[in-house]
Design a protein around this motif. Sequence first.
Motif, PDB file in Angstrom:
ATOM      1  N   ILE A   1       0.843  -1.202   0.000  1.00 22.57           N
ATOM      2  CA  ILE A   1       0.000   0.000   0.000  1.00 22.57           C
ATOM      3  C   ILE A   1       0.873   1.245   0.000  1.00 22.57           C
ATOM      4  CG2 ILE A   1      -1.813   1.248   1.230  1.00 22.57           C
ATOM      5  CD1 ILE A   1      -2.569  -1.402   2.588  1.00 22.57           C
ATOM      6  N   ASN A   2       0.580   2.179  -0.871  1.00 22.92           N
ATOM      7  CA  ASN A   2       1.281   3.461  -0.866  1.00 22.92           C
ATOM      8  C   ASN A   2       0.838   4.316   0.328  1.00 22.92           C
ATOM      9  OD1 ASN A   2       2.820   3.056  -3.168  1.00 22.92           O
ATOM     10  ND2 ASN A   2       2.213   4.983  -4.104  1.00 22.92           N
ATOM     11  N   PRO A   3       1.702   5.202   0.804  1.00 29.01           N
ATOM     12  CA  PRO A   3       1.336   6.044   1.957  1.00 29.01           C
ATOM     13  C   PRO A   3       0.352   7.167   1.625  1.00 29.01           C
ATOM     14  CG  PRO A   3       3.554   6.554   1.220  1.00 29.01           C
ATOM     15  CD  PRO A   3       3.124   5.362   0.435  1.00 29.01           C
ATOM     16  N   ASP A   4      -0.038   7.307   0.364  1.00 30.19           N
ATOM     17  CA  ASP A   4      -1.026   8.330  -0.002  1.00 30.19           C
ATOM     18  C   ASP A   4      -2.313   7.692  -0.532  1.00 30.19           C
ATOM     19  OD1 ASP A   4       0.106   7.366  -2.308  1.00 30.19           O
ATOM     20  OD2 ASP A   4       0.460   9.315  -3.240  1.00 30.19           O
ATOM     21  N   ILE A   5      -2.623   6.522  -0.006  1.00 30.44           N
ATOM     22  CA  ILE A   5      -3.829   5.755  -0.366  1.00 30.44           C
ATOM     23  C   ILE A   5      -4.836   5.830   0.774  1.00 30.44           C
ATOM     24  CG2 ILE A   5      -4.694   3.381  -0.547  1.00 30.44           C
ATOM     25  CD1 ILE A   5      -3.610   4.115  -3.179  1.00 30.44           C
ATOM     26  N   TYR A   6      -6.108   5.878   0.424  1.00 27.05           N
ATOM     27  CA  TYR A   6      -7.155   5.702   1.430  1.00 27.05           C
ATOM     28  C   TYR A   6      -8.375   5.099   0.751  1.00 27.05           C
ATOM     29  CZ  TYR A   6      -9.204  10.060  -0.433  1.00 27.05           C
ATOM     30  OH  TYR A   6      -9.746  11.016  -1.261  1.00 27.05           O
TER      31      TYR A   6
END
Length: 280
Positions: free
Chosen positions: A86-91
């Motif tokens: 998971i990328n850190p800019d995903i939600y």
Amino acid sequence: MKITASIVTYNNNFDDLKAAINSFLETDLDIKLFISDNSETDKIKQLCNDSRVEYIFNNCNNGFGYAHNIAIKKSEQLESKYHLVINPDIYYKKGNLEKMIEFMDKNEEVGLMMPKILYPNGEIQYVCKLLPTPFNLFSRGFLPNWKWVKKINDNYEMRFTNYDKVMEVPYISGCFMVFRTKVFSEIGYFDDNIFMYLEETDISRRIMKKGYKTIMNPETIVYHKWEKGTHKNKKLRNITIQSSIYYFNKYGWFFDGERRNINRKVLKKNEKTNNNIFRN
């Protein structure tokens, strides 16, 4: 069932990272999240105060794949069934993780899946791709968006599919990947020789070569802020060039029969409806 995930961080925005962490934790499933931090300091550790989160301070930046591999190996020790990158800019909204796991449970032939990726405003991110040719990567970085160039790149991004059905994708975006954890014991991990960019192309390709399917499932949705740093930052562009050279040296530049066969096979399959291929 054990579901593990890893987020690789490097001086990331705290609010974005917190949203990514909270999205994954908002579930009743049996989960474990690894934060693999490549930053110079361990400030990010303060966000890892949930018992389901394990913080790993790498104290160096050896790349995206390298940091994920540290977490993946820990996931294997936990005997997790699925591992998410998971990328850190995903939600994403609650319930999407459950849908992803349900899909993977019903489709044992799928080794790697990604959801439909949207911008925060709801627009589609065209991140489903064929295996790239040198021209694909060169034209996207250096050529103007001429009509004939756009046509080639639209095909490369599989825009003709409308991203509205479950489909096979040779090149799964690294911003959100759902792996069947056992595939790592069969194909290995991310290639440590690729610092960043194209490591997801390489691992998608190896999974397909092993006989698994790599799938985009539009019934699950995540949001990705994606600032396209490669187009704005000279250093990141140089990293992309280095990764591209390594990738094409590994698989072939202009004479890559495997690439041609995989792309042709996927294009042919996506010309037809796949309602009967996957179990809902």
